[in-house]
Design a protein around this motif. Structure first.
Motif, PDB file in Angstrom:
ATOM      1  N   ASP A 137      -3.801   7.584   2.340  1.00  0.00           N
ATOM      2  CA  ASP A 137      -4.792   6.923   1.502  1.00  0.00           C
ATOM      3  C   ASP A 137      -4.239   6.689   0.102  1.00  0.00           C
ATOM      4  O   ASP A 137      -4.634   5.739  -0.580  1.00  0.00           O
ATOM      5  CB  ASP A 137      -6.071   7.761   1.428  1.00  0.00           C
ATOM      6  N   ARG A 140      -2.665   3.416   0.237  1.00  0.00           N
ATOM      7  CA  ARG A 140      -3.716   2.379   0.236  1.00  0.00           C
ATOM      8  C   ARG A 140      -4.226   2.134  -1.175  1.00  0.00           C
ATOM      9  O   ARG A 140      -4.388   0.981  -1.601  1.00  0.00           O
ATOM     10  CB  ARG A 140      -4.865   2.809   1.159  1.00  0.00           C
ATOM     11  N   ARG A 141      -4.491   3.194  -1.920  1.00  0.00           N
ATOM     12  CA  ARG A 141      -4.990   3.033  -3.290  1.00  0.00           C
ATOM     13  C   ARG A 141      -3.959   2.319  -4.157  1.00  0.00           C
ATOM     14  O   ARG A 141      -4.314   1.503  -5.015  1.00  0.00           O
ATOM     15  CB  ARG A 141      -5.342   4.397  -3.899  1.00  0.00           C
ATOM     16  N   TYR A 142      -2.695   2.638  -3.956  1.00  0.00           N
ATOM     17  CA  TYR A 142      -1.632   1.973  -4.716  1.00  0.00           C
ATOM     18  C   TYR A 142      -1.622   0.472  -4.429  1.00  0.00           C
ATOM     19  O   TYR A 142      -1.547  -0.351  -5.354  1.00  0.00           O
ATOM     20  CB  TYR A 142      -0.284   2.594  -4.366  1.00  0.00           C
ATOM     21  N   LYS A 144      -4.053  -1.358  -3.411  1.00  0.00           N
ATOM     22  CA  LYS A 144      -5.272  -1.996  -3.932  1.00  0.00           C
ATOM     23  C   LYS A 144      -5.117  -2.435  -5.389  1.00  0.00           C
ATOM     24  O   LYS A 144      -5.817  -3.342  -5.850  1.00  0.00           O
ATOM     25  CB  LYS A 144      -6.460  -1.039  -3.799  1.00  0.00           C
ATOM     26  N   GLU A 145      -4.190  -1.798  -6.108  1.00  0.00           N
ATOM     27  CA  GLU A 145      -3.936  -2.198  -7.492  1.00  0.00           C
ATOM     28  C   GLU A 145      -3.425  -3.628  -7.582  1.00  0.00           C
ATOM     29  O   GLU A 145      -3.487  -4.253  -8.647  1.00  0.00           O
ATOM     30  CB  GLU A 145      -2.920  -1.250  -8.138  1.00  0.00           C
ATOM     31  N   ASP A 150      -9.522  -4.672   0.992  1.00  0.00           N
ATOM     32  CA  ASP A 150      -9.647  -3.500   1.861  1.00  0.00           C
ATOM     33  C   ASP A 150      -9.470  -3.860   3.329  1.00  0.00           C
ATOM     34  O   ASP A 150      -8.950  -3.065   4.117  1.00  0.00           O
ATOM     35  CB  ASP A 150     -11.019  -2.849   1.680  1.00  0.00           C
TER      36      ASP A 150
END
Length: 363
Positions: A137, A140-142, A144-145, A150
């Protein structure tokens, strides 16, 4: 039944097992594997049609030709790329196709992507990538930057199976000068600053000889400064690259990964935990997803040799704690981080993309 071209298959144990599991699940799989790698024998053993090619760079002309010939000869639904180079060349090969296959990428680390960098725009940041499998995750967060939706980011942990491993006997460590009554802490990885190797050596600078605590370093040295530090401490043992790294760590009392950044989900920790070895990791990337602090291991701040030393000492001095956390670590791999979930989630991703259609997946 989906038809999948799996590209960039090499020597990663999870990916090799995944290819075989997908084949057994009914996926019509064709693999592009790396020459002189275990993938060739795996494909043969699992009955997976394959061809060999080494991706030399992101603009590999030969790879582009190979993709186009395969896509003309067979109507693949999905092109699943396991490496950066396999992905970049796949995007180039399919850019003028009227009906290109659904393209899936894999991302196992953070960093090295830049919004306006051409190489990034021609790989993970391309709008033609329909889905990116994120190893954690944190990855994934990286991603999303960079404003990737999503709907195009799927977290699929690289699960392991405890049955894959058989630890070396404790006597194997005696070959490297580690006393049988010592507490051995194992580290596996490229020995460089990003892995926190210098912090680990500084942590052991404060370990007294009478504590009988030994560090086992396994991996290639990638930093001259760190190389100069190795050999100064009698209780630090450098083994270099070892094909039997996982069994050797299985003979240790604890495993450590003190990375300072960019860590997706370290294979070395999964291998150690699968063998019931309690882990010590830093609060970086996907490692806190894997290691539940105080339950199946210890999580410490990055760039903090003193905190790292305290955690090592705590496990070294408490055999009952090591046993409890080691058992919980193995249960963690046998549970949410088991390989069977990797297979299930990959098949679910294929089904979702094919049922919704490429255009819907891009929204």
């Amino acid at each position: 039944m989906s038809r999948v071209l799996l590209s960039g298959l090499s020597n990663d144990r999870v990916e090799l097992n995944l290819a075989c599991a997908l084949r057994k699940s009914g996926v019509q799989l064709f693999a592009i594997d790396n020459p002189d790698s275990p993938a060739i024998e795996w494909c043969q053993a699992c009955g997976i049609p394959h061809m060999d090619h080494e991706f030399h760079n992101r603009f590999d002309r030969e790879a582009i030709v190979i993709y186009r010939e395969l896509l003309r000869a067979q109507a693949f639904d999905i092109l699943h790329c396991l490496t950066n180079r396999a992905l970049a060349t796949a995007l180039l090969a399919t850019r003028h196709m009227d009906r290109p296959p659904t393209i899936i990428a894999y991302r196992g680390t953070m960093g090295h992507l830049h919004r306006w960098d051409p190489a990034s725009r021609l790989s993970y940041l391309s709008p033609r990538v329909d889905a990116i499998v994120c190893v954690s995750d944190a990855v994934r967060r990286y991603l999303k930057e960079f404003d990737i939706p999503d709907s195009r980011l799927d977290v699929i942990w690289k699960g392991h199976d405890p049955a894959w491993y058989s630890a070396s006997p404790r006597t194997a460590l005696a070959e490297f000068g580690i006393p049988p009554d010592a507490i051995a802490v194992g580290f596996v990885g490229n020995i460089r600053p990003v892995k926190g190797a210098d912090d680990l050596l500084r942590a052991f600078d404060g370990i007294r000889p009478e504590e009988n605590l030994h560090l086992v370093l396994i991996g290639e040295v990638r930093d001259r400064h760190i190389e100069k530090q190795i050999g100064r401490q009698p209780h630090v043992h450098f083994l270099g690259f070892r094909p039997d790294a996982a069994p050797l760590v299985g003979a240790c009392d604890a495993a450590v990964m003190p990375s300072i950044e960019r860590e997706g989900l370290p294979k070395a920790m999964l291998e150690a935990m699968a063998q019931g070895i309690p882990p010590i990791v830093t609060d970086v990337g996907g490692m806190p997803e894997l290691v539940e602090h105080e339950a199946c291991g210890l999580v410490v701040p990055p760039r903090d040799p003193a905190a790292l030393r305290d955690a090592i000492r705590r496990l070294a001095r408490d055999a009952a704690l090591r046993r409890r956390m080691g058992a919980a670590a193995r249960a963690r791999i046998d549970g949410p981080f088991h390989f069977r979930h990797t297979v299930e989630k990959t098949l679910a991703l294929y089904a979702r993309l094919l049922s919704t259609g490429t255009e819907a997946a891009r929204l």
